[in-house]
Design a protein around this motif. Structure first.
Motif, short mmCIF file in Angstrom:
data_model
loop_
_atom_site.label_atom_id
_atom_site.label_comp_id
_atom_site.label_asym_id
_atom_site.label_seq_id
_atom_site.Cartn_x
_atom_site.Cartn_y
_atom_site.Cartn_z
N MET A 37 33.98 40.83 40.03
CA MET A 37 34.36 41.15 38.64
C MET A 37 35.39 42.26 38.59
O MET A 37 36.38 42.18 37.86
CB MET A 37 33.14 41.60 37.84
N ALA A 38 35.14 43.29 39.38
CA ALA A 38 36.04 44.45 39.36
C ALA A 38 37.44 44.05 39.82
O ALA A 38 38.45 44.44 39.21
CB ALA A 38 35.47 45.57 40.23
N GLU B 63 39.12 41.82 37.12
CA GLU B 63 39.59 42.61 35.98
C GLU B 63 40.84 43.40 36.35
O GLU B 63 41.80 43.45 35.59
CB GLU B 63 38.48 43.56 35.51
N ALA B 64 40.81 43.99 37.55
CA ALA B 64 41.95 44.82 37.98
C ALA B 64 43.21 43.97 38.12
O ALA B 64 44.32 44.42 37.81
CB ALA B 64 41.62 45.51 39.31
N GLN B 65 43.04 42.73 38.58
CA GLN B 65 44.21 41.86 38.77
C GLN B 65 44.54 41.03 37.54
O GLN B 65 45.45 40.21 37.57
CB GLN B 65 43.99 40.96 39.98
N ARG B 66 43.77 41.20 36.49
CA ARG B 66 44.00 40.53 35.21
C ARG B 66 44.05 39.01 35.35
O ARG B 66 44.97 38.35 34.85
CB ARG B 66 45.29 41.06 34.57
N VAL B 67 43.07 38.48 36.06
CA VAL B 67 42.95 37.02 36.18
C VAL B 67 41.98 36.56 35.09
O VAL B 67 40.78 36.87 35.15
CB VAL B 67 42.42 36.59 37.56
N VAL B 68 42.50 35.86 34.09
CA VAL B 68 41.64 35.34 33.04
C VAL B 68 40.75 34.27 33.69
O VAL B 68 41.25 33.29 34.24
CB VAL B 68 42.46 34.73 31.88
N LEU C 49 26.11 39.99 32.35
CA LEU C 49 26.89 40.60 33.44
C LEU C 49 28.34 40.85 33.02
O LEU C 49 28.90 41.91 33.30
CB LEU C 49 26.84 39.67 34.66
N VAL C 50 28.95 39.87 32.35
CA VAL C 50 30.39 39.98 32.06
C VAL C 50 30.68 40.57 30.68
O VAL C 50 31.84 40.69 30.29
CB VAL C 50 31.13 38.62 32.22
N LYS C 51 29.62 40.92 29.97
CA LYS C 51 29.81 41.53 28.66
C LYS C 51 30.68 42.78 28.82
O LYS C 51 30.44 43.60 29.71
CB LYS C 51 28.44 41.92 28.08
N GLY C 52 31.70 42.90 28.01
CA GLY C 52 32.58 44.06 28.15
C GLY C 52 33.77 43.79 29.06
O GLY C 52 34.71 44.56 29.07
N CYS C 53 33.73 42.72 29.84
CA CYS C 53 34.91 42.38 30.65
C CYS C 53 36.00 41.88 29.71
O CYS C 53 35.74 41.17 28.74
CB CYS C 53 34.59 41.26 31.65
N ARG C 54 37.21 42.22 30.05
CA ARG C 54 38.33 41.80 29.22
C ARG C 54 38.84 40.42 29.62
O ARG C 54 39.35 39.67 28.82
CB ARG C 54 39.45 42.82 29.42
N TYR C 55 38.67 40.09 30.90
CA TYR C 55 39.30 38.88 31.43
C TYR C 55 38.33 37.76 31.79
O TYR C 55 38.78 36.67 32.12
CB TYR C 55 40.15 39.25 32.65
N ILE C 56 37.04 38.02 31.77
CA ILE C 56 36.08 37.03 32.26
C ILE C 56 35.23 36.52 31.09
O ILE C 56 34.67 37.30 30.33
CB ILE C 56 35.17 37.65 33.34
N ARG C 57 35.16 35.19 30.97
CA ARG C 57 34.39 34.58 29.89
C ARG C 57 33.28 33.72 30.48
O ARG C 57 33.54 32.90 31.36
CB ARG C 57 35.27 33.67 29.03
N PRO C 58 32.06 33.86 29.98
CA PRO C 58 30.96 33.06 30.52
C PRO C 58 30.94 31.65 29.94
O PRO C 58 31.22 31.45 28.77
CB PRO C 58 29.72 33.84 30.08
#
Ligand code: MN
Length: 256
Positions: free
Chosen positions: A29-30, A33-38, A55-64
């Protein structure tokens, strides 16, 4: 909606990653997010969706995504009703589909029944983004979708016949290409037949391997380089094309 970022804030797209199946999902995840891979974080059964969603709540780039993998349909069909309320929590659905590689007729019938019900439920929303497995079952998957499906279908790791690929193209589906496909001769031939405006990228990690290790969303840039070779364009152009394909997919899906 979580993660629907303007193109300027996106870098790459991974429309099929099993985040929950890595030994250390937080590390993945980290990096993602750092590499901005949607990234669409698919899940294989409704009972495990919530864990990934939290787990991914709050992530900008990851959608469950909520799913029921075709190879788990026989053992997990009883979980299907659990999927319906979860469709309220995410726009993304997967992994779902059909797998006829080593299964009995009874299993195929049950898979088709489950897949059809999932597609019907999703159709009532009109804007679902569904990542679909089709190994050995391409004809049935494509006829279940038909031409006017109210939602967006992404055929993940398409490996079927060219004839069915052409039908899928006509049906307006998208194809997500992973490192295994872009490396293999046969995969590359199929990719070359996919219209460029219907192509997306995926890792399908940790199932796909890069060398002897699992693929990660951060391997998507290499897939883009391979796409650029197949398309005979610059990698930067291929990157922009894939990203804009994903943007179009998100925008074009209309509410029911
Ligand atoms: Mn998968």
């Amino acid at each position: 909606m979580n993660g629907e970022l303007p193109p300027s804030q996106q870098s790459y797209v991974d429309t099929h990653c099993h985040l929950d199946l890595y030994p250390d999902p937080r590390k993945v995840m980290a990096e993602t997010e750092a590499q901005r891979v949607v990234t669409i974080a698919v899940t294989n059964a409704p009972s495990v969706f919530r864990q990934t969603a939290i787990l991914v709540k709050g992530c900008r780039y990851i959608r469950p995504a909520v799913g029921l993998h075709p190879e788990l349909v026989v053992s997990r069909a009883a979980e299907l009703p659990l999927m319906w309320p979860l469709l309220e929590e995410t726009r993304y659905v997967g992994e779902v589909g059909l797998d006829y590689s080593e299964t009995s007729q009874a299993s195929r019938t049950q898979q088709l029944s489950v897949f059809t019900r999932i597609l019907e439920r999703c159709a009532s929303y009109g804007n679902k983004v569904i990542t679909v497995h089709s190994r050995g079952a391409e004809a049935d998957v494509i006829s279940a979708i038909d031409g006017d499906y109210p939602g967006r279908i992404i055929l993940h790791w398409y490996s079927g016949p060219v004839r069915e690929l052409q039908k899928a193209v006509q049906a307006g589906v998208y194809f997500s290409v992973n490192p295994a496909m872009s490396r293999s001769e046969r995969g590359r031939r199929l990719v070359a037949r996919m219209p460029r405006d219907q192509v997306l990228t995926e890792s399908d990690g940790p199932f796909v391997l890069v060398g002897s290790r699992a693929a990660y969303p951060s391997d998507v840039p290499q897939v883009v380089v391979e796409l650029a070779r197949i398309w005979d364009v610059d990698p930067d152009q291929a990157k922009v094309m894939v990203r804009s394909n994903f943007q179009r997919l998100l925008q074009a899906a209309s509410p029911a």
